[in-house]
Design an enzyme around this catalytic site. Sequence first.
Site, PDB file in Angstrom:
ATOM      1  CE  LYS A 145       5.595 -31.312  42.813  1.00 63.16           C
ATOM      2  NZ  LYS A 145       6.552 -32.419  42.703  1.00 63.16           N
ATOM      3  N   GLY A 202      11.807 -34.314  43.792  1.00 68.89           N
ATOM      4  CA  GLY A 202      11.680 -34.555  45.226  1.00 68.89           C
ATOM      5  C   GLY A 202      12.784 -35.419  45.831  1.00 68.89           C
ATOM      6  CB  SER A 209      15.988 -31.743  43.210  1.00 75.35           C
ATOM      7  OG  SER A 209      15.321 -32.886  43.699  1.00 75.35           O
ATOM      8  CG  HIS A 254       3.750 -32.853  37.523  1.00 76.06           C
ATOM      9  ND1 HIS A 254       4.141 -33.936  38.295  1.00 76.06           N
ATOM     10  CD2 HIS A 254       4.593 -31.846  37.840  1.00 76.06           C
ATOM     11  CE1 HIS A 254       5.164 -33.563  39.049  1.00 76.06           C
ATOM     12  NE2 HIS A 254       5.457 -32.307  38.798  1.00 76.06           N
ATOM     13  CD  GLU A 257       4.333 -35.062  41.767  1.00 78.03           C
ATOM     14  OE1 GLU A 257       3.474 -34.169  41.942  1.00 78.03           O
ATOM     15  OE2 GLU A 257       5.529 -34.923  42.095  1.00 78.03           O
ATOM     16  CD  GLU A 264       8.849 -30.978  36.723  1.00 73.70           C
ATOM     17  OE1 GLU A 264       9.198 -30.113  37.534  1.00 73.70           O
ATOM     18  OE2 GLU A 264       7.832 -31.671  36.881  1.00 73.70           O
ATOM     19  CG  ASN A 267       3.542 -28.240  40.848  1.00 76.38           C
ATOM     20  OD1 ASN A 267       2.483 -28.105  41.464  1.00 76.38           O
ATOM     21  ND2 ASN A 267       3.889 -29.369  40.249  1.00 76.38           N
TER      22      ASN A 267
HETATM   23  P1  13P Z   1      10.728 -30.753  43.374  1.00 81.68           P
HETATM   24  O1  13P Z   1      11.251 -29.356  43.100  1.00 81.68           O
HETATM   25  O2  13P Z   1      10.138 -30.911  44.724  1.00 81.68           O
HETATM   26  O3  13P Z   1      11.730 -31.787  43.013  1.00 81.68           O
HETATM   27  O4  13P Z   1       9.484 -30.962  42.366  1.00 81.68           O
HETATM   28  C1  13P Z   1       9.645 -30.663  41.033  1.00 81.68           C
HETATM   29  C2  13P Z   1       8.317 -30.730  40.404  1.00 81.68           C
HETATM   30  O5  13P Z   1       7.736 -31.778  40.279  1.00 81.68           O
HETATM   31  C3  13P Z   1       7.742 -29.465  39.934  1.00 81.68           C
HETATM   32  O6  13P Z   1       6.652 -29.688  39.115  1.00 81.68           O
END
Ligand code: 13P
Length: 241
Positions: A12, A165, A201, A89, A91, A159, A10
Site C-alpha cells: 500500500k 486492517g 488481516s 482493491h 480501497e 478480501e 501489498n
Molecule cells: P491487511 O493484511 O492489512 O488486512 O490488508 C489486506 C489487504 O488489503 C491486502 O490487499
Amino acid sequence: MENKKIVVGNMKMNLTASEIDNYIKEIDKYDYNEQVVFCPSYIYLPSFVGKGYRCGAQNIASYELGAYTGEVSARQVSSMKIDYTIIGHSERRNYFNETDEIIRTKITLALKENLKVILCIGETLEQRDALKTYEVLKRQLTSALKGLDKFQGIIIAYEPIWAIGTGKTPTNQDIEDTISFIKKIINDICGQELKVLYGGSVNDENITKLNTIKNVDGYLVGGACTSAERFNKIIEVVVNQ
Ligand code: 13P
C-alpha cells in the site's frame, strides 16, 4: 508453479526510501522464489525488480496511454519487467470511485500487456450481515470477467472488506465455503479454474491456522508484509507447510 500457493505482499502507501532499502537488505537474506510477489508503491518497484524479485503494481490506469497526469499505464508497468498488477482493491473501489466498469477496462488493458491480474473482490460488513455476500461476489466476478476472451493470468483475491486492517478474519470454514462458491462462479463464467487467494488481516500469528484451509491458493497480505521479518514468517509457513 501451477499448483503451488502464492503469497502477495501489498505494501500500500507505506515505507519511505530508506525503509525500503532496509527492507530489501532484510529480504535479501532469504531465498524467495516465484511463489512470492512484492507490490510496493510504483516508485520502489525498480529496486525490487533490479534484485530479481517478482513484482506487481498496486494499480494501473484505465487508459492506454497519453495525457493522464499522475497515472501509470499497463504498458509502462509491463515494460519494467513487472509481472503482476492488483486490480479492483476495495480501497480503490471506495476511495477512488472505481466502478465494476472501470475495473473491467483495467483487466482488459492488463491482459493485453500480458500482466497477470490479481482481481480483488469482497463484501462489506453490512452486506455480510444482510446475507448478501454471495450475491455481491457473484456481481463483482460477473461484471469483471464475463465476455473476456482470455482468462489465463487472472487470479482472484477474496478480501472481505471488514477483515482488511481490522485484525478480524472469517472462520476457516467460512473462507473455505466462500472460496468454493467463488470457484464455482468462475467455472460457470469461463469454464476454467483460476487461483483464489484469501486476504484480510493475514499475519505471522494466524497464517498457520489459515493455511490449513483446503481450497485456498495463497494469500494477499497487507500490513504484515511491511515488516520483512513478519512477511518472511508468513512465506515460510506457506511455502513449507
Ligand atoms: P491487511 O493484511 O492489512 O488486512 O490488508 C489486506 C489487504 O488489503 C491486502 O490487499
